[in-house]
Design an enzyme around this catalytic site. Sequence first.
Site, PDB file in Angstrom:
ATOM      1  N   TYR A  31      42.942  45.686  23.215  1.00  0.00           N
ATOM      2  CA  TYR A  31      43.856  44.602  23.562  1.00  0.00           C
ATOM      3  C   TYR A  31      44.649  44.193  22.335  1.00  0.00           C
ATOM      4  O   TYR A  31      44.108  44.098  21.238  1.00  0.00           O
ATOM      5  CB  TYR A  31      43.070  43.421  24.145  1.00  0.00           C
ATOM      6  CG  TYR A  31      42.415  43.799  25.449  1.00  0.00           C
ATOM      7  CD1 TYR A  31      43.119  43.738  26.639  1.00  0.00           C
ATOM      8  CD2 TYR A  31      41.102  44.274  25.484  1.00  0.00           C
ATOM      9  CE1 TYR A  31      42.541  44.121  27.836  1.00  0.00           C
ATOM     10  CE2 TYR A  31      40.512  44.658  26.676  1.00  0.00           C
ATOM     11  CZ  TYR A  31      41.241  44.575  27.846  1.00  0.00           C
ATOM     12  OH  TYR A  31      40.663  44.967  29.025  1.00  0.00           O
ATOM     13  N   TYR A  73      44.194  36.250  38.044  1.00  0.00           N
ATOM     14  CA  TYR A  73      43.980  37.626  37.606  1.00  0.00           C
ATOM     15  C   TYR A  73      42.865  37.655  36.573  1.00  0.00           C
ATOM     16  O   TYR A  73      42.936  36.976  35.543  1.00  0.00           O
ATOM     17  CB  TYR A  73      45.266  38.202  37.008  1.00  0.00           C
ATOM     18  CG  TYR A  73      45.106  39.619  36.515  1.00  0.00           C
ATOM     19  CD1 TYR A  73      44.826  40.652  37.405  1.00  0.00           C
ATOM     20  CD2 TYR A  73      45.224  39.921  35.168  1.00  0.00           C
ATOM     21  CE1 TYR A  73      44.676  41.959  36.960  1.00  0.00           C
ATOM     22  CE2 TYR A  73      45.079  41.224  34.713  1.00  0.00           C
ATOM     23  CZ  TYR A  73      44.804  42.233  35.612  1.00  0.00           C
ATOM     24  OH  TYR A  73      44.646  43.525  35.171  1.00  0.00           O
ATOM     25  N   MET A  75      41.507  39.374  33.732  1.00  0.00           N
ATOM     26  CA  MET A  75      41.914  40.383  32.749  1.00  0.00           C
ATOM     27  C   MET A  75      40.693  41.137  32.246  1.00  0.00           C
ATOM     28  O   MET A  75      40.717  42.369  32.140  1.00  0.00           O
ATOM     29  CB  MET A  75      42.647  39.717  31.580  1.00  0.00           C
ATOM     30  CG  MET A  75      43.930  39.016  31.995  1.00  0.00           C
ATOM     31  SD  MET A  75      44.849  38.324  30.598  1.00  0.00           S
ATOM     32  CE  MET A  75      43.756  37.016  30.025  1.00  0.00           C
ATOM     33  N   HIS A 112      41.963  44.820  37.971  1.00  0.00           N
ATOM     34  CA  HIS A 112      42.019  46.280  37.946  1.00  0.00           C
ATOM     35  C   HIS A 112      40.688  46.800  37.410  1.00  0.00           C
ATOM     36  O   HIS A 112      40.142  46.229  36.464  1.00  0.00           O
ATOM     37  CB  HIS A 112      43.149  46.773  37.038  1.00  0.00           C
ATOM     38  CG  HIS A 112      44.506  46.450  37.568  1.00  0.00           C
ATOM     39  ND1 HIS A 112      45.128  45.255  37.319  1.00  0.00           N
ATOM     40  CD2 HIS A 112      45.351  47.176  38.337  1.00  0.00           C
ATOM     41  CE1 HIS A 112      46.307  45.259  37.920  1.00  0.00           C
ATOM     42  NE2 HIS A 112      46.472  46.411  38.539  1.00  0.00           N
ATOM     43  N   ASN A 117      34.313  53.355  37.480  1.00  0.00           N
ATOM     44  CA  ASN A 117      33.414  52.281  37.053  1.00  0.00           C
ATOM     45  C   ASN A 117      32.693  51.707  38.276  1.00  0.00           C
ATOM     46  O   ASN A 117      32.972  50.600  38.741  1.00  0.00           O
ATOM     47  CB  ASN A 117      34.195  51.196  36.307  1.00  0.00           C
ATOM     48  CG  ASN A 117      33.287  50.192  35.631  1.00  0.00           C
ATOM     49  OD1 ASN A 117      32.113  50.074  35.966  1.00  0.00           O
ATOM     50  ND2 ASN A 117      33.834  49.446  34.691  1.00  0.00           N
ATOM     51  N   ILE A 121      32.713  47.991  40.303  1.00  0.00           N
ATOM     52  CA  ILE A 121      33.195  47.950  41.687  1.00  0.00           C
ATOM     53  C   ILE A 121      32.143  47.316  42.590  1.00  0.00           C
ATOM     54  O   ILE A 121      32.448  46.434  43.398  1.00  0.00           O
ATOM     55  CB  ILE A 121      33.593  49.362  42.166  1.00  0.00           C
ATOM     56  CG1 ILE A 121      34.826  49.841  41.383  1.00  0.00           C
ATOM     57  CG2 ILE A 121      33.854  49.378  43.671  1.00  0.00           C
ATOM     58  CD1 ILE A 121      35.109  51.327  41.516  1.00  0.00           C
ATOM     59  N   GLU A 122      30.888  47.728  42.432  1.00  0.00           N
ATOM     60  CA  GLU A 122      29.810  47.156  43.248  1.00  0.00           C
ATOM     61  C   GLU A 122      29.587  45.678  42.925  1.00  0.00           C
ATOM     62  O   GLU A 122      29.311  44.880  43.820  1.00  0.00           O
ATOM     63  CB  GLU A 122      28.512  47.957  43.074  1.00  0.00           C
ATOM     64  CG  GLU A 122      28.590  49.351  43.670  1.00  0.00           C
ATOM     65  CD  GLU A 122      29.062  49.351  45.126  1.00  0.00           C
ATOM     66  OE1 GLU A 122      28.524  48.571  45.946  1.00  0.00           O
ATOM     67  OE2 GLU A 122      29.992  50.123  45.442  1.00  0.00           O
ATOM     68  N   PHE A 123      29.700  45.304  41.654  1.00  0.00           N
ATOM     69  CA  PHE A 123      29.562  43.899  41.253  1.00  0.00           C
ATOM     70  C   PHE A 123      30.568  43.038  42.010  1.00  0.00           C
ATOM     71  O   PHE A 123      30.216  42.021  42.600  1.00  0.00           O
ATOM     72  CB  PHE A 123      29.762  43.763  39.740  1.00  0.00           C
ATOM     73  CG  PHE A 123      29.787  42.345  39.249  1.00  0.00           C
ATOM     74  CD1 PHE A 123      28.607  41.647  39.030  1.00  0.00           C
ATOM     75  CD2 PHE A 123      30.993  41.702  38.992  1.00  0.00           C
ATOM     76  CE1 PHE A 123      28.630  40.334  38.570  1.00  0.00           C
ATOM     77  CE2 PHE A 123      31.033  40.394  38.531  1.00  0.00           C
ATOM     78  CZ  PHE A 123      29.839  39.705  38.318  1.00  0.00           C
ATOM     79  N   TYR A 124      31.824  43.438  42.007  1.00  0.00           N
ATOM     80  CA  TYR A 124      32.858  42.634  42.662  1.00  0.00           C
ATOM     81  C   TYR A 124      32.744  42.675  44.181  1.00  0.00           C
ATOM     82  O   TYR A 124      32.984  41.667  44.849  1.00  0.00           O
ATOM     83  CB  TYR A 124      34.251  43.058  42.193  1.00  0.00           C
ATOM     84  CG  TYR A 124      34.510  42.630  40.775  1.00  0.00           C
ATOM     85  CD1 TYR A 124      34.710  41.289  40.464  1.00  0.00           C
ATOM     86  CD2 TYR A 124      34.513  43.551  39.733  1.00  0.00           C
ATOM     87  CE1 TYR A 124      34.923  40.882  39.157  1.00  0.00           C
ATOM     88  CE2 TYR A 124      34.729  43.151  38.427  1.00  0.00           C
ATOM     89  CZ  TYR A 124      34.930  41.816  38.146  1.00  0.00           C
ATOM     90  OH  TYR A 124      35.126  41.415  36.851  1.00  0.00           O
ATOM     91  N   LYS A 126      30.083  42.719  45.815  1.00  0.00           N
ATOM     92  CA  LYS A 126      29.005  41.779  46.126  1.00  0.00           C
ATOM     93  C   LYS A 126      29.552  40.365  46.345  1.00  0.00           C
ATOM     94  O   LYS A 126      28.982  39.577  47.093  1.00  0.00           O
ATOM     95  CB  LYS A 126      27.996  41.823  44.964  1.00  0.00           C
ATOM     96  CG  LYS A 126      26.933  40.778  44.942  1.00  0.00           C
ATOM     97  CD  LYS A 126      25.947  41.026  43.810  1.00  0.00           C
ATOM     98  CE  LYS A 126      26.475  40.502  42.499  1.00  0.00           C
ATOM     99  NZ  LYS A 126      25.445  40.518  41.440  1.00  0.00           N
TER     100      LYS A 126
END
Length: 184
Positions: A31, A73, A75, A112, A117, A121-124, A126
């Site tokens: 970043y 968003y 980040m 994003h 990953n 993906i699974e965390f979100y 949930k």
Amino acid sequence: MTRSSIELGDVTPHNIKQLKKLNTVVFPVSYNDKFYVDVLEAGELAKLAYYNDIVVGAVCCRIDNTENQRRLYIMTLGCLSPYRRLGIGTVMFEHIMNFAEKDGNFDSIFLHVQINNNGAIEFYKKFGFEIVDTKEQYYKRIEPADAHVLQKTLRRTAPNSNSTATSTTANSNSRSKARQFTFV
């Protein structure tokens, strides 16, 4: 580990280097300085996660007013690998959800995620996020370069569903106070 041993703290000029170091370890992208300047001005949308007074994670968000929507968003939201699956990510995410709930004017929360990953993906998922798009070549200098766009739609409802007068009030302060906020 109990949630009481997890604390969130503000990002300040005194600890911004800890955030930079954490992001270097946790994320495959780097970043720029503008990112960190913006984080210092983000207030409740940027927090460091502490476990026993050690920085182990962070969440950084911004408000996005594009596509005729007001969206939150994410980040970055990440945690050092030895501290994963201990509830730290959930505490950070719940902080962001509480912010969105108190604000009451967000259409959605989105982010994003690199397509490989699966843990993220699974965390979100949930928390009710769905993959709504895939951006080819989103990332530069990392493979795979494609990213999924994950989104959680937020729905606002007036307390009295038989009347829309509350949601059309000219005063935006009274409008946001009058709404109830539910997640879809």
